[in-house]
Design a protein around this motif. Structure first.
Motif, short mmCIF file in Angstrom:
data_model
loop_
_atom_site.label_atom_id
_atom_site.label_comp_id
_atom_site.label_asym_id
_atom_site.label_seq_id
_atom_site.Cartn_x
_atom_site.Cartn_y
_atom_site.Cartn_z
N CYS A 113 37.98 36.31 41.13
CA CYS A 113 36.69 36.03 40.48
C CYS A 113 36.22 37.26 39.70
CB CYS A 113 35.64 35.63 41.52
SG CYS A 113 35.90 34.02 42.26
N ARG A 114 36.33 38.43 40.29
CA ARG A 114 35.94 39.65 39.59
C ARG A 114 36.75 39.80 38.30
NH1 ARG A 114 37.20 45.30 42.23
NH2 ARG A 114 36.31 44.27 44.02
N ALA A 122 30.16 31.56 36.26
CA ALA A 122 29.95 33.01 36.23
C ALA A 122 28.56 33.39 36.73
CB ALA A 122 30.18 33.54 34.82
N GLU A 123 27.55 32.65 36.32
CA GLU A 123 26.19 33.00 36.74
C GLU A 123 25.97 32.77 38.23
OE1 GLU A 123 25.89 29.02 34.47
OE2 GLU A 123 26.90 30.93 34.19
N GLU A 124 26.67 31.81 38.83
CA GLU A 124 26.57 31.60 40.27
C GLU A 124 27.25 32.76 41.01
OE1 GLU A 124 26.80 26.71 40.15
OE2 GLU A 124 28.64 27.88 40.33
N TRP A 125 28.39 33.20 40.49
CA TRP A 125 29.12 34.31 41.12
C TRP A 125 28.29 35.60 41.02
CZ3 TRP A 125 31.53 38.84 39.24
CH2 TRP A 125 32.35 39.49 40.18
N ALA A 126 27.64 35.81 39.90
CA ALA A 126 26.84 37.03 39.68
C ALA A 126 25.68 37.13 40.66
CB ALA A 126 26.34 37.09 38.24
N LEU A 127 25.20 36.00 41.15
CA LEU A 127 24.07 35.99 42.08
C LEU A 127 24.46 36.34 43.50
CD1 LEU A 127 22.20 32.79 40.85
CD2 LEU A 127 21.56 35.18 40.46
N ARG A 128 25.77 36.41 43.79
CA ARG A 128 26.24 36.65 45.16
C ARG A 128 26.20 38.10 45.50
NH1 ARG A 128 27.60 32.37 47.45
NH2 ARG A 128 28.91 33.23 49.06
N PHE A 144 35.72 36.81 35.76
CA PHE A 144 34.37 36.87 35.20
C PHE A 144 34.03 38.20 34.53
CE2 PHE A 144 33.40 33.60 38.67
CZ PHE A 144 33.50 32.52 37.79
N THR A 145 34.46 39.32 35.11
CA THR A 145 34.06 40.60 34.54
C THR A 145 35.07 41.20 33.56
OG1 THR A 145 34.90 41.92 36.39
CG2 THR A 145 32.64 41.15 36.55
#
Length: 177
Positions: free
Chosen positions: A113-114, A171-177, A117-118
């Motif tokens: 995921c990192r 991506a926005e859901e992952w960023a909130l974790r 997304f990043t």
């Protein structure tokens, strides 16, 4: 290398091939559960192994998973079907039998995921796994993936049809974790 606490993701090396081939490909049942293509006998040498080091492509990012405690190859991880226009990809992992049950899978999903997304700037990651694959479903849920569907009897696995679960993460859901 993209590193976590337990595992790292690095480029595939030629010396990884015999280990991954022997433990992930030659185990017919495991390979049948991990890949939608039918198993067929292949040599680990001569460029025939699916784990052979290949040229990088735009639509896949293939990694060897490394157990950081031992520096051993622990399995494979990949983003595949990378779509740069729609900014999405599919995620997959397969760990060697002796490396399972130690928390590596959960961390590898997070590392993918990192990366997706990043590093790659993707907006969505998706995975498909057999409905009875509790380890993968748990690792995906821990990373924030949600079940988006059930594909009934969609996978032919070593003599019977199995259900598959489709899970997705934005991506926005992952960023909130």
């Amino acid at each position: 290398m993209i590193s976590g606490h337990l595992a790292g993701l690095r480029a595939r090396l030629p010396e990884d091939v015999p280990v991954l081939h022997a433990e992930l490909y030659e185990d017919v049942v495991t390979r049948s559960r991990a890949d939608s293509r039918p198993w067929s006998p292949r040599s680990a040498t001569g460029g025939h192994s699916p784990y052979e080091v290949g040229a990088p492509t735009e639509d896949a990012a293939v990694f060897t998973v490394v157990d950081l405690a031992s520096a051993e190859p622990a399995g494979e991880a990949l983003l595949w079907g990378i779509d740069t226009h729609n900014r999405c990809a599919h995620l997959g992992i397969s760990l060697r039998p002796g490396m399972r049950g130690r928390g590596l899978g959960q961390e590898v999903v997070q590392l993918l995921c990192r990366y997706g997304f990043t590093v790659r700037g993707l907006g969505r990651l998706q995975l498909e796994t057999l409905a009875d694959n509790a380890a993968m479903i748990g690792a995906a849920r821990a990373a924030g993936f949600v079940q988006e569907g059930l594909l009934r009897r969609s996978a032919w696995v070593y003599g019977s049809f199995q259900d598959e679960v489709v899970m997705g993460l934005l991506a926005e859901e992952w960023a909130l974790r």
